[in-house]
Design a protein around this motif. Structure first.
Motif, PDB file in Angstrom:
ATOM      1  N   ASP A  56       0.807  -1.222   0.000  1.00  0.00           N
ATOM      2  CA  ASP A  56       0.000   0.000   0.000  1.00  0.00           C
ATOM      3  C   ASP A  56       0.835   1.265   0.000  1.00  0.00           C
ATOM      4  N   VAL A  57       1.943   1.243   0.744  1.00  0.00           N
ATOM      5  CA  VAL A  57       2.780   2.443   0.861  1.00  0.00           C
ATOM      6  C   VAL A  57       4.241   2.059   0.639  1.00  0.00           C
ATOM      7  N   TYR A  58       5.024   3.011   0.195  1.00  0.00           N
ATOM      8  CA  TYR A  58       6.451   2.764   0.038  1.00  0.00           C
ATOM      9  C   TYR A  58       7.064   2.504   1.411  1.00  0.00           C
ATOM     10  N   THR A  59       7.675   1.336   1.558  1.00  0.00           N
ATOM     11  CA  THR A  59       8.252   0.918   2.834  1.00  0.00           C
ATOM     12  C   THR A  59       9.720   0.567   2.625  1.00  0.00           C
ATOM     13  N   ILE A  60      10.601   1.431   3.090  1.00  0.00           N
ATOM     14  CA  ILE A  60      12.029   1.181   2.970  1.00  0.00           C
ATOM     15  C   ILE A  60      12.411  -0.009   3.855  1.00  0.00           C
ATOM     16  N   GLU A  61      13.170  -0.937   3.313  1.00  0.00           N
ATOM     17  CA  GLU A  61      13.612  -2.100   4.079  1.00  0.00           C
ATOM     18  C   GLU A  61      14.796  -1.717   4.956  1.00  0.00           C
ATOM     19  N   THR A  62      14.646  -1.881   6.267  1.00  0.00           N
ATOM     20  CA  THR A  62      15.703  -1.572   7.220  1.00  0.00           C
ATOM     21  C   THR A  62      16.239  -2.861   7.838  1.00  0.00           C
ATOM     22  N   LYS A  63      17.254  -2.716   8.642  1.00  0.00           N
ATOM     23  CA  LYS A  63      17.701  -3.847   9.445  1.00  0.00           C
ATOM     24  C   LYS A  63      16.833  -3.915  10.703  1.00  0.00           C
ATOM     25  N   ASP A  64      17.171  -4.824  11.628  1.00  0.00           N
ATOM     26  CA  ASP A  64      16.237  -5.092  12.722  1.00  0.00           C
ATOM     27  C   ASP A  64      16.401  -4.200  13.946  1.00  0.00           C
ATOM     28  N   SER A  65      17.304  -3.241  13.915  1.00  0.00           N
ATOM     29  CA  SER A  65      17.466  -2.364  15.089  1.00  0.00           C
ATOM     30  C   SER A  65      17.782  -0.942  14.653  1.00  0.00           C
TER      31      SER A  65
ATOM     32  N   GLY B 272       4.762  -5.720  -5.604  1.00  0.00           N
ATOM     33  CA  GLY B 272       3.976  -6.531  -6.519  1.00  0.00           C
ATOM     34  C   GLY B 272       3.454  -5.752  -7.711  1.00  0.00           C
ATOM     35  N   ILE B 273       4.036  -4.585  -7.971  1.00  0.00           N
ATOM     36  CA  ILE B 273       3.605  -3.749  -9.100  1.00  0.00           C
ATOM     37  C   ILE B 273       4.588  -3.942 -10.250  1.00  0.00           C
ATOM     38  N   ARG B 274       4.084  -4.270 -11.437  1.00  0.00           N
ATOM     39  CA  ARG B 274       4.916  -4.464 -12.617  1.00  0.00           C
ATOM     40  C   ARG B 274       4.691  -3.324 -13.606  1.00  0.00           C
ATOM     41  N   VAL B 275       5.787  -2.793 -14.138  1.00  0.00           N
ATOM     42  CA  VAL B 275       5.715  -1.694 -15.101  1.00  0.00           C
ATOM     43  C   VAL B 275       6.424  -2.122 -16.378  1.00  0.00           C
ATOM     44  N   ASN B 276       5.762  -2.002 -17.508  1.00  0.00           N
ATOM     45  CA  ASN B 276       6.374  -2.352 -18.787  1.00  0.00           C
ATOM     46  C   ASN B 276       7.369  -1.278 -19.215  1.00  0.00           C
TER      47      ASN B 276
END
Length: 349
Positions: free
Chosen positions: A131-140, A176-180
């Motif tokens: 739903d929203v842009y979620t930056i992947e961080t580490k666990d702390s 899960g969004i695909r762009v041609n």
């Protein structure tokens, strides 16, 4: 004129307190607080964090149905922000859910760009990464210096109308969004190159990764509980008083095995909880709520189960990495088998 940003944080990052202040009601302060200082530095002179919204994790989770999201939206709306940041939450589960919930609400209701950030195993990630842009961080929060620049850059791109590239380039979780688009090389040529790299054991990248699902076949049901040996395992962080093995309150790296021989119930004089992911008051007063020795001994005396093992196994589930959880089981399952255990009662909180 500077672009206006509103920032959402919990009671911990606001410097109010830890778990004991998790019931802090929503408030807003017209200043930069905690992680906002790092964000403001990344944004530069053309952006200004005009307000910081604060809400305790317990308060948010307990009042979603009572309108806390609407209350927060009203606080945010009056600043007419150009963008909104929530977190980052890292591996704090309730905080991650709160960040995702409010970020999605701001995006939908106010129609402005938003960004949040959290660890991939945070429950908020699965709930809101599409739903929203979620930056992947580490666990702390030790990852703050890496997470903040990515979150700030992605929010600026959205506000300025720049093209947002894929997860690998921008650092956000797959949506899960695909762009041609047109590639300079033919697909067949790239496919052959990919398979050759796989054959050689080289690192490969694909625009369409397949999901990896860890499937575990359920064990067959017990035929006769009245003869079964039952072991008690909990991820609720209940340990003997003093926490002799120093099991962590979150992101656990160890587990413990403790005797309950001769006990008809779990007495608060003997046990405590170190879990950092829930209000510990109830378990502190009555550990049987987490390790139900009283109920199991009753069933044992009534002959409804064969035997409750004279020990229980414990760890803390909040923030604990999947790999560690898997390792724990690999370590104690052989012991359970050797002891002839027929079934396990796994109690969470």
């Amino acid at each position: 004129m500077s672009k206006k940003i509103v920032h959402y944080i919990n009671q911990f990052f606001a410097g109010i307190g830890g778990e004991e202040k998790a019931d802090t009601a929503p408030e807003i302060q017209e200043k930069v607080i905690g992680p906002g200082l790092a964000f403001q530095k990344e944004f530069g002179e053309d952006y200004e964090i005009v307000a910081t919204v604060i809400c305790g994790d317990n308060y948010f989770g307990s009042n979603i149905e009572k309108g806390v999201v609407g209350e927060l939206l009203e606080m945010i709306k009056k600043y007419e922000p150009d963008g909104f940041i929530a977190g980052p939450a890292f591996n704090a589960g309730r905080y991650g859910v709160a960040c995702g919930t409010i970020a999605k609400a701001v995006q939908n209701e106010l129609g402005i760009p938003v960004v949040t950030g959290m660890y991939v195993e945070n429950p908020g990630a699965d709930m809101f990464k599409k739903d929203v842009y979620t930056i992947e961080t580490k666990d702390s929060s030790a990852d703050m210096r890496n997470s903040v620049p990515k979150m700030a850059a992605l929010l600026k791109k959205q506000i300025e109308g720049q093209e947002v590239f894929g997860p690998a380039e921008e650092g956000y979780m797959e949506r899960g969004i695909r762009v041609n688009y047109f590639h300079e090389r033919r697909g067949s040529e790239r496919a052959v190159e990919l398979i050759v790299k796989k054959i050689k054991g080289e690192e490969v990248y694909t625009d369409y990764p397949m999901p990896i699902v860890d499937r575990v076949a359920p064990a067959p049901p017990l035929k006769d509980l009245s003869t079964a040996k039952i072991a008690l395992i909990t991820s609720g962080g209940v340990v003997p008083q003093g926490n002799p093995d120093h099991i962590e309150s979150s992101s656990a790296t160890k587990w413990g095995k403790y005797s309950i021989a001769g006990m008809d119930h779990a007495d608060k004089a003997d046990f405590m909880t170190v879990h950092g992911g829930y209000d510990r008051a109830f378990i502190t007063e009555d550990p049987d709520l987490c390790i139900p020795i009283d109920a199991l001994r009753k069933l044992e005396k009534e002959g409804k189960i064969g035997k409750l093992m004279d020990y229980f196994i414990t760890t803390t589930g909040t923030g604990t990495a999947t790999n560690n959880a898997k390792r724990f089981a690999e370590e104690y399952v052989p012991m359970l088998k050797e002891d002839g255990v027929d079934a396990v009662l796994l109690v969470s909180t």
